[in-house]
Design a protein around this motif. Structure first.
Motif, PDB file in Angstrom:
ATOM      1  N   ARG D 160      -0.556   0.787   8.313  1.00  0.00           N
ATOM      2  CA  ARG D 160       0.605   0.641   7.453  1.00  0.00           C
ATOM      3  C   ARG D 160       0.455  -0.575   6.531  1.00  0.00           C
ATOM      4  N   TYR D 163      -0.570   0.352   3.015  1.00  0.00           N
ATOM      5  CA  TYR D 163       0.461   0.873   2.109  1.00  0.00           C
ATOM      6  C   TYR D 163       1.385  -0.220   1.592  1.00  0.00           C
ATOM      7  N   PHE D 195      -0.048  14.276   5.265  1.00  0.00           N
ATOM      8  CA  PHE D 195       1.173  13.500   5.544  1.00  0.00           C
ATOM      9  C   PHE D 195       2.319  14.423   5.964  1.00  0.00           C
ATOM     10  N   GLU D 201      -3.255  11.494   8.288  1.00  0.00           N
ATOM     11  CA  GLU D 201      -2.793  11.382   6.902  1.00  0.00           C
ATOM     12  C   GLU D 201      -3.700  12.164   5.948  1.00  0.00           C
TER      13      GLU D 201
ATOM     14  N   GLN E 219       4.325  10.844   2.204  1.00  0.00           N
ATOM     15  CA  GLN E 219       3.349   9.902   1.657  1.00  0.00           C
ATOM     16  C   GLN E 219       4.047   8.756   0.920  1.00  0.00           C
ATOM     17  N   ARG E 222       5.496   6.008   3.105  1.00  0.00           N
ATOM     18  CA  ARG E 222       4.539   5.037   3.647  1.00  0.00           C
ATOM     19  C   ARG E 222       4.638   3.684   2.947  1.00  0.00           C
ATOM     20  N   GLU E 223       5.054   3.706   1.690  1.00  0.00           N
ATOM     21  CA  GLU E 223       5.080   2.465   0.912  1.00  0.00           C
ATOM     22  C   GLU E 223       6.394   1.695   1.057  1.00  0.00           C
ATOM     23  N   SER E 227       8.666   1.412   6.731  1.00  0.00           N
ATOM     24  CA  SER E 227       7.522   2.122   7.307  1.00  0.00           C
ATOM     25  C   SER E 227       6.645   1.219   8.161  1.00  0.00           C
ATOM     26  N   ARG E 228       6.673  -0.078   7.846  1.00  0.00           N
ATOM     27  CA  ARG E 228       5.824  -1.003   8.617  1.00  0.00           C
ATOM     28  C   ARG E 228       6.295  -1.161  10.059  1.00  0.00           C
TER      29      ARG E 228
END
Lengths: 253, 253, 253, 253, 253
Positions: D160, D163, D195, D201, E219, E222-223, E227-228
């Motif tokens: 992660r 990202y 995903f 992924e 997807q 993820r950013e 998400s972390r």
């Protein structure tokens, strides 16, 4: 959570004196086992007569054991994919745990019911309730199921960092943990100890009549400081108190 | 823990001189194996006569081996779901370990008893007891079971960070570990070494007559500084010393 | 460890020029496979005649292959619970690896021997021995078993942090690693490469006649700086060089 | 690596506008599946006639599907212990993936060939090649096997932390990754996206005629900065392009 | 994502007052189960007549249950190797979940369909939508499938670090998460809660008619900063809404 069973952490330095091997002066501790079974589907293909005989034999073994020891049955079919039912046992002698297993193994159904999980543990006093409060007859050393509708069971391992904290820090965190628990009076907790005996450190078993209360309690406990020191708390088992004969009928045994 | 067996860590820099391959001047080291078996339930469905024959054959193999080598049997049925019994062997020759396995495999019961876990190891001197104290006949190089009621076994792996510590730091931590162990005189320890031979670094085996003493010891050891360098110490096995013929009866073999 | 085989790390920046795809000017590299088999106990329940036929057929396949390629057999029964024997093959053509597998699969015993582990790899020059020293006929590109009594095999993965170190740092650590290895002259090492071909980066295979030397070497290597960059080095296999016919007899095939 | 397929990372912020659900104005994307099969050894014990019938039926299903969709067969026997062959499919409709599976399941061999791994994914444009360069008919959205001798496949998950990096940093790292790849022109890459559809992924699939080139490329890529952001890249499969009928013969089907 | 179901995080401190065990004043919460089945290939070898009988019985059980409770069927054959179909159930009583399982277990097909995964959860209000907005009849407490073509399901566990963040920080991150979701209006989300009931914290279920939209959404997520704090979000299941009778035909039942 009921006050009696809230306290799960033990500082061993305070305990070493009174827990060593002179059993004469101490209240004995119980061995506890949670055994999760899955029925081999081959059993369902046998003749009805043999299956009836097998079920009656298993029920008789269960009933005979229950008259002398703590023994409860719970259904997990329809809730968890890897097991069908669970037996919760407690006894002062390891021979009793082995004895009931042997009787089941040697019965007609024995070759067809698999133990897919089992957690072995012992009762133990917690350091967070003073010795004076309980004396030599501490109820935490005897398993006494409250026979509520649901039992939630999981093995528990803390990080090694937890054990490196000062006793004071751990007590502070456990007190916060206790305060959250007290807001859910419908939930009571049995914590037993597995250090060195099995793959986990503790087996945690919660009784309640209200599923959502337990879910909400566990979610709230995530925000406590102690929660950060959890290394493993799975698999988690939702168990429904049910007579064994009902379970066997329900799973097509 | 008994003093003889408390010491489990080895600093290889101190050992390289005397452990290299000139066996003539050294006391030989033993190979050790802990083998955990599960009976295939199909065995229970065979005719009584074949099963009696199979059991007698297995007992004869066990007895013959026991007369010339270290060999002990332990029951785990009713305690751990993934195995029924364990055989603890020690010998100077790897051929002996393979030989007993071959005899069991080729016997009538061979196709029906599965090895579900096994730990292979060797005896080795620890750096924490001086060479002078033991001389050329160090008892740590020979497995001598004390034949207590319980044996607790688990594979053990330390973090790589441990091995990067100075010898002085590791000795200090091992001394604390030893001091905790000495408060439980009922527990004795056999540590053997598996580096490169099997998936763990050590196999740790504790003998005691008192289950709760071992549990309390392991819980106390969590608070030692050395404990923070544990990478893996599972699966953990609670084993009850039992004659093999009693085990076979108990599991319905 | 013998000097020839001590060197396991490769800095790809130095290699890219000479390792690219112009095979005409380079010594060919071999494909290597370590295949671990477990006999299905159902085989033991077949008629003696069929089993004799199956064993003879398997031995003939093995012998025919051995005459044209590197092929060795090792027993693991009595040492590791999840497999019975291992075949170590090397060849220049992937068709040879597939061919022997196909012949075994199509034989009478084929449906009864399971591949429970397999490691696929290739020979490759290490950056730590200069090109000039070996020239175009580098023995590291050809598997040549020394046929010692024991072979110790494990898959190996380094941390990504290792690959981020400077070449200078890695060389320094590998030199320390080599110095430790040289203190155990009885142990020789075959390192092959699996990047992208299989789940590990390297397959490490040590040959020796002295089990305790290998154990002591691996324990000493824990204290090297390079050891901190190990991500995975299990499962570890203790393999005993044995003719295949002896193995088959021993496991009751 | 060929330039066409080098680029695997996607910055979603740049894409959200043109990837949303108005399919009329966009080139359609394909669904891709890599399915790994293991033959049940019970199949080999059936009568020859039934087995011939089963193989012919399976080949006919494969051929019929191949005429309308991308479908390739690869052998893994002799290379990887847990599977025998792999089918690589691509189609615009999920019904096609389900349809071929259904036909195989319902065929004579259906109950005897197990899916032991499968990776589901979709084609997708990478952000690292500009929209103008490809326009509405981007070849990356259509699977077009180059039919080289080897296919190397693995599922891929980034950390992660990756990202959370800036687009600029990721582009810089991907450029380095690309430069390394370009030094191995014999290797071409197909990256597809999983995903939310499956446990990984990305599914990464490399085609080449030279095994050692791929091994050397993967080893070199370990030293790139992007490599530090790999969370998982196993299991890794070495697949050999082979007609399905040859594979079935080779595994004794 | 639809606005109704975007919100998945709950701050328990705000909830404890209104979630405790006085059900009279609260809208009841539902129990939810996602059960993934694999057909035993032995079923396909039975006589056609028995198989037709078994299928009709299973369909009748499914239809009867569907008339009184939320129950949907999805095909996974051809998409995921470890299961064939999934049943999505919701009910106010745990007895209903156990009852349908019992009926299936006791039916003719019962011994031949294995539960390979199952996720147990409950509906619950999210803290991110105010109480006033919904009142006592919050639709989030009732499962109401939108019956789109695809359902994507996975279990979800956040890191303990997430729960140590301030409510303000978590709200900020969830708002970003929501903003990304809103850019994919074709995707709607059902989040249910498993704390203490099963191995995950949440079960996330997305409905959509467009596979690529869901892939692109995951997807992009993820950013996001939230998400972390994901600890586990696998296995991931791509499920296709299909009548159960079509599924049974397709898998050769």
């Amino acid at each position: 959570m009921t006050e009696q069973t809230l306290l799960t952490t033990q500082t061993s330095q305070e305990q070493s004196e009174k827990q060593t091997s002179n059993p004469g002066t101490k209240q004995p501790r119980q061995l506890v086992r949670f055994t999760f079974y899955k029925l081999d589907p081959q059993w369902q293909l046998l003749h009805e007569e043999k299956r009836q005989q097998g079920k009656q034999e298993l029920l008789a073994i269960f009933d005979a054991y229950s008259q002398e020891h703590v023994m409860r049955s719970f259904g997990l079919y329809g809730l968890r994919s890897d097991c069908d039912f669970m037996l919760w046992q407690a006894s002062y002698a390891i021979e009793d745990l082995q004895g009931i297993s042997s009787k089941i193994r040697c019965s007609v159904m024995g070759p067809y019911i698999r133990e897919v999980h089992a957690f072995l543990s012992m009762t133990k006093r917690s350091v967070y309730v003073g010795k004076n409060a309980r004396g030599a007859h501490d109820p935490r050393l005897v398993i006494t199921p409250e026979d509520k509708k649901y039992l939630f069971v999981y093995p528990f391992v803390k990080t090694r960092t937890w054990y490196a904290l000062s006793l004071e820090d751990r007590k502070r965190m456990m007190n916060e943990h206790i305060r959250v628990g007290l807001t859910f009076p419908s939930v009571s907790l049995n914590t037993t100890y597995s250090f060195g005996l099995d793959d986990q450190e503790f087996v945690v078993a919660f009784e309640t009549d209200i599923v959502s209360d337990f879910l909400d309690l566990v979610q709230q406990l995530r925000e406590t400081e102690a929660s950060r020191y959890t290394l493993r708390d799975t698999p988690m088992f939702t168990c429904v108190a049910q007579p064994l004969h009902e379970i066997l009928e329900a799973i097509g045994a």
